[in-house]
Design a protein around this motif. Structure first.
Motif, PDB file in Angstrom:
ATOM      1  N   GLU A   1       0.820  -1.199   0.000  1.00 51.28           N
ATOM      2  CA  GLU A   1       0.000   0.000   0.000  1.00 51.28           C
ATOM      3  C   GLU A   1       0.858   1.256   0.000  1.00 51.28           C
ATOM      4  OE1 GLU A   1      -2.932  -0.041   3.077  1.00 51.28           O
ATOM      5  OE2 GLU A   1      -3.321  -2.170   2.765  1.00 51.28           O
ATOM      6  N   LEU A   2       2.112   1.118   0.393  1.00 53.16           N
ATOM      7  CA  LEU A   2       3.005   2.270   0.432  1.00 53.16           C
ATOM      8  C   LEU A   2       3.608   2.471  -0.952  1.00 53.16           C
ATOM      9  CD1 LEU A   2       4.441   4.473   2.020  1.00 53.16           C
ATOM     10  CD2 LEU A   2       6.208   2.808   2.567  1.00 53.16           C
ATOM     11  N   GLN A   3       3.114   3.456  -1.611  1.00 53.10           N
ATOM     12  CA  GLN A   3       3.628   3.792  -2.928  1.00 53.10           C
ATOM     13  C   GLN A   3       3.975   5.266  -2.917  1.00 53.10           C
ATOM     14  OE1 GLN A   3       0.805   2.625  -5.896  1.00 53.10           O
ATOM     15  NE2 GLN A   3       0.856   0.484  -5.296  1.00 53.10           N
ATOM     16  N   ILE A   4       5.139   5.576  -3.425  1.00 60.39           N
ATOM     17  CA  ILE A   4       5.605   6.957  -3.429  1.00 60.39           C
ATOM     18  C   ILE A   4       5.798   7.391  -4.871  1.00 60.39           C
ATOM     19  CG2 ILE A   4       7.443   8.510  -2.714  1.00 60.39           C
ATOM     20  CD1 ILE A   4       7.990   6.587  -0.405  1.00 60.39           C
ATOM     21  N   CYS A   5       5.207   8.503  -5.188  1.00 55.52           N
ATOM     22  CA  CYS A   5       5.368   9.019  -6.551  1.00 55.52           C
ATOM     23  C   CYS A   5       6.821   9.471  -6.739  1.00 55.52           C
ATOM     24  CB  CYS A   5       4.386  10.148  -6.819  1.00 55.52           C
ATOM     25  SG  CYS A   5       4.715  11.657  -5.901  1.00 55.52           S
ATOM     26  N   PRO A   6       7.271   9.533  -7.960  1.00 55.53           N
ATOM     27  CA  PRO A   6       8.678   9.879  -8.226  1.00 55.53           C
ATOM     28  C   PRO A   6       9.113  11.213  -7.609  1.00 55.53           C
ATOM     29  CG  PRO A   6       7.627   9.086 -10.234  1.00 55.53           C
ATOM     30  CD  PRO A   6       6.546   9.214  -9.200  1.00 55.53           C
ATOM     31  N   GLN A   7       8.213  12.187  -7.574  1.00 57.81           N
ATOM     32  CA  GLN A   7       8.567  13.490  -7.022  1.00 57.81           C
ATOM     33  C   GLN A   7       8.822  13.395  -5.507  1.00 57.81           C
ATOM     34  OE1 GLN A   7       5.870  12.870  -8.926  1.00 57.81           O
ATOM     35  NE2 GLN A   7       6.143  14.098 -10.789  1.00 57.81           N
ATOM     36  N   ARG A   8       7.974  12.647  -4.792  1.00 59.25           N
ATOM     37  CA  ARG A   8       8.175  12.475  -3.355  1.00 59.25           C
ATOM     38  C   ARG A   8       9.446  11.663  -3.092  1.00 59.25           C
ATOM     39  NH1 ARG A   8       5.672  16.469  -1.520  1.00 59.25           N
ATOM     40  NH2 ARG A   8       3.431  16.309  -1.330  1.00 59.25           N
ATOM     41  N   TYR A   9       9.699  10.681  -3.937  1.00 54.68           N
ATOM     42  CA  TYR A   9      10.928   9.886  -3.794  1.00 54.68           C
ATOM     43  C   TYR A   9      12.145  10.800  -3.913  1.00 54.68           C
ATOM     44  CZ  TYR A   9      14.570   6.455  -4.664  1.00 54.68           C
ATOM     45  OH  TYR A   9      15.724   5.720  -4.600  1.00 54.68           O
ATOM     46  N   GLU A  10      12.143  11.689  -4.882  1.00 47.55           N
ATOM     47  CA  GLU A  10      13.250  12.633  -5.047  1.00 47.55           C
ATOM     48  C   GLU A  10      13.362  13.552  -3.837  1.00 47.55           C
ATOM     49  OE1 GLU A  10      15.646  12.680  -7.362  1.00 47.55           O
ATOM     50  OE2 GLU A  10      14.727  10.861  -8.197  1.00 47.55           O
TER      51      GLU A  10
ATOM     52  N   ALA B   1      20.265  16.045   3.082  1.00 46.08           N
ATOM     53  CA  ALA B   1      20.312  17.181   4.004  1.00 46.08           C
ATOM     54  C   ALA B   1      20.532  16.730   5.449  1.00 46.08           C
ATOM     55  CB  ALA B   1      19.021  18.001   3.901  1.00 46.08           C
ATOM     56  N   LEU B   2      19.971  15.574   5.810  1.00 49.42           N
ATOM     57  CA  LEU B   2      20.139  15.056   7.172  1.00 49.42           C
ATOM     58  C   LEU B   2      21.456  14.314   7.360  1.00 49.42           C
ATOM     59  CD1 LEU B   2      16.529  13.680   7.862  1.00 49.42           C
ATOM     60  CD2 LEU B   2      17.568  15.788   8.752  1.00 49.42           C
ATOM     61  N   GLY B   3      22.136  14.029   6.268  1.00 47.36           N
ATOM     62  CA  GLY B   3      23.381  13.282   6.368  1.00 47.36           C
ATOM     63  C   GLY B   3      23.164  11.798   6.597  1.00 47.36           C
ATOM     64  N   ALA B   4      21.983  11.324   6.264  1.00 53.22           N
ATOM     65  CA  ALA B   4      21.672   9.904   6.432  1.00 53.22           C
ATOM     66  C   ALA B   4      22.291   9.117   5.281  1.00 53.22           C
ATOM     67  CB  ALA B   4      20.160   9.700   6.466  1.00 53.22           C
ATOM     68  N   ARG B   5      22.574   7.836   5.555  1.00 51.53           N
ATOM     69  CA  ARG B   5      23.154   6.986   4.519  1.00 51.53           C
ATOM     70  C   ARG B   5      22.098   6.274   3.686  1.00 51.53           C
ATOM     71  NH1 ARG B   5      26.748   3.753   8.568  1.00 51.53           N
ATOM     72  NH2 ARG B   5      24.708   3.933   9.508  1.00 51.53           N
ATOM     73  N   THR B   6      20.950   6.007   4.302  1.00 49.51           N
ATOM     74  CA  THR B   6      19.910   5.242   3.617  1.00 49.51           C
ATOM     75  C   THR B   6      18.557   5.924   3.806  1.00 49.51           C
ATOM     76  OG1 THR B   6      19.381   3.896   5.549  1.00 49.51           O
ATOM     77  CG2 THR B   6      21.136   3.066   4.096  1.00 49.51           C
ATOM     78  N   LEU B   7      17.594   5.509   3.007  1.00 51.77           N
ATOM     79  CA  LEU B   7      16.243   6.026   3.187  1.00 51.77           C
ATOM     80  C   LEU B   7      15.647   5.516   4.495  1.00 51.77           C
ATOM     81  CD1 LEU B   7      14.723   5.991  -0.407  1.00 51.77           C
ATOM     82  CD2 LEU B   7      15.427   7.954   0.970  1.00 51.77           C
ATOM     83  N   ASN B   8      15.997   4.298   4.896  1.00 49.99           N
ATOM     84  CA  ASN B   8      15.522   3.778   6.169  1.00 49.99           C
ATOM     85  C   ASN B   8      16.010   4.658   7.324  1.00 49.99           C
ATOM     86  OD1 ASN B   8      14.082   1.610   7.604  1.00 49.99           O
ATOM     87  ND2 ASN B   8      16.099   1.247   8.518  1.00 49.99           N
ATOM     88  N   GLU B   9      17.256   5.078   7.265  1.00 47.36           N
ATOM     89  CA  GLU B   9      17.804   5.974   8.287  1.00 47.36           C
ATOM     90  C   GLU B   9      17.080   7.321   8.255  1.00 47.36           C
ATOM     91  OE1 GLU B   9      22.128   7.901   8.990  1.00 47.36           O
ATOM     92  OE2 GLU B   9      22.145   5.753   8.561  1.00 47.36           O
ATOM     93  N   THR B  10      16.752   7.773   7.065  1.00 49.33           N
ATOM     94  CA  THR B  10      16.014   9.026   6.911  1.00 49.33           C
ATOM     95  C   THR B  10      14.645   8.921   7.561  1.00 49.33           C
ATOM     96  OG1 THR B  10      17.145   9.447   4.818  1.00 49.33           O
ATOM     97  CG2 THR B  10      15.116  10.689   5.222  1.00 49.33           C
ATOM     98  N   VAL B  11      13.936   7.838   7.261  1.00 52.20           N
ATOM     99  CA  VAL B  11      12.615   7.634   7.848  1.00 52.20           C
ATOM    100  C   VAL B  11      12.729   7.546   9.372  1.00 52.20           C
ATOM    101  CG1 VAL B  11      10.664   6.032   8.006  1.00 52.20           C
ATOM    102  CG2 VAL B  11      11.619   6.626   5.769  1.00 52.20           C
ATOM    103  N   SER B  12      13.773   6.885   9.861  1.00 52.15           N
ATOM    104  CA  SER B  12      13.990   6.785  11.313  1.00 52.15           C
ATOM    105  C   SER B  12      14.125   8.168  11.939  1.00 52.15           C
ATOM    106  CB  SER B  12      15.248   5.969  11.614  1.00 52.15           C
ATOM    107  OG  SER B  12      15.087   4.651  11.190  1.00 52.15           O
ATOM    108  N   GLN B  13      14.876   9.046  11.293  1.00 53.70           N
ATOM    109  CA  GLN B  13      15.040  10.393  11.822  1.00 53.70           C
ATOM    110  C   GLN B  13      13.723  11.160  11.792  1.00 53.70           C
ATOM    111  OE1 GLN B  13      18.490  12.621  10.509  1.00 53.70           O
ATOM    112  NE2 GLN B  13      19.647  10.732  10.215  1.00 53.70           N
ATOM    113  N   LEU B  14      12.944  10.971  10.744  1.00 52.47           N
ATOM    114  CA  LEU B  14      11.644  11.639  10.654  1.00 52.47           C
ATOM    115  C   LEU B  14      10.700  11.120  11.739  1.00 52.47           C
ATOM    116  CD1 LEU B  14      11.211  11.689   6.762  1.00 52.47           C
ATOM    117  CD2 LEU B  14      11.796  13.623   8.258  1.00 52.47           C
ATOM    118  N   VAL B  15      10.719   9.817  11.989  1.00 48.71           N
ATOM    119  CA  VAL B  15       9.884   9.230  13.038  1.00 48.71           C
ATOM    120  C   VAL B  15      10.302   9.772  14.400  1.00 48.71           C
ATOM    121  CG1 VAL B  15       9.363   7.070  14.263  1.00 48.71           C
ATOM    122  CG2 VAL B  15       9.241   7.149  11.762  1.00 48.71           C
TER     123      VAL B  15
END
Length: 151
Positions: A11-20, A28-42
């Protein structure tokens, strides 16, 4: 207990613009992965009070001088606050590379070890195989345990 699994939610689908945009946030956060990015956002939303400071499938609770820790549907293990504090420190040491391999704590009856891309936490007194957590989740768990163990 189970090992690290990747939950694929179709169900989790991200349009190309949101992915970018996520990639830009990662950079900007200096994260290595998108998972790390999501962790910081959480974590940010937890700090703002948007969502509770808890992790699905993880129970950490304090009762007097005892800290109860449970994973998934397993019966929570009771540790003295000082041993829970040692567990939190052992997880952080493993994550930060101050300890490699396996850390065994006989007083607290727990084992912390590296396993593939994650950290395994096992309670000897529970005779369970333990649970492997992704590194960012293990980091959060360590801080939650440390907070529960504080007087």
């Amino acid at each position: 207990m189970t090992d690290i699994t990747t939950h694929q939610n179709h169900e989790l689908q991200i349009c190309p613009q949101r992915y970018e945009q996520l990639l830009a946030i990662r950079d900007a956060l200096g994260a290595r992965t998108l998972n790390e990015t999501v962790s910081q956002l959480v974590r940010h939303e937890i700090d703002r009070g948007t969502i509770p400071d808890e992790i699905p499938g993880v129970l950490i609770d304090r009762d007097g001088s005892d800290v109860y820790i449970g994973f998934d549907d397993d019966h929570p293990v009771k540790l003295k606050a000082e041993h829970a504090s040692s567990l939190a420190e052992a997880i952080l040491n493993m994550l930060e590379g101050r300890t490699t391999g396996v850390e065994l704590n006989l007083k607290g009856a727990f084992i912390v070890s590296r396993e593939r891309a994650g950290i395994r936490v096992q309670f000897e007194i529970a005779a369970q195989e333990g649970k492997v957590f992704a590194r960012d989740i293990a980091f959060d768990i360590a801080h939650m345990i440390a907070a529960a163990a504080r007087p």
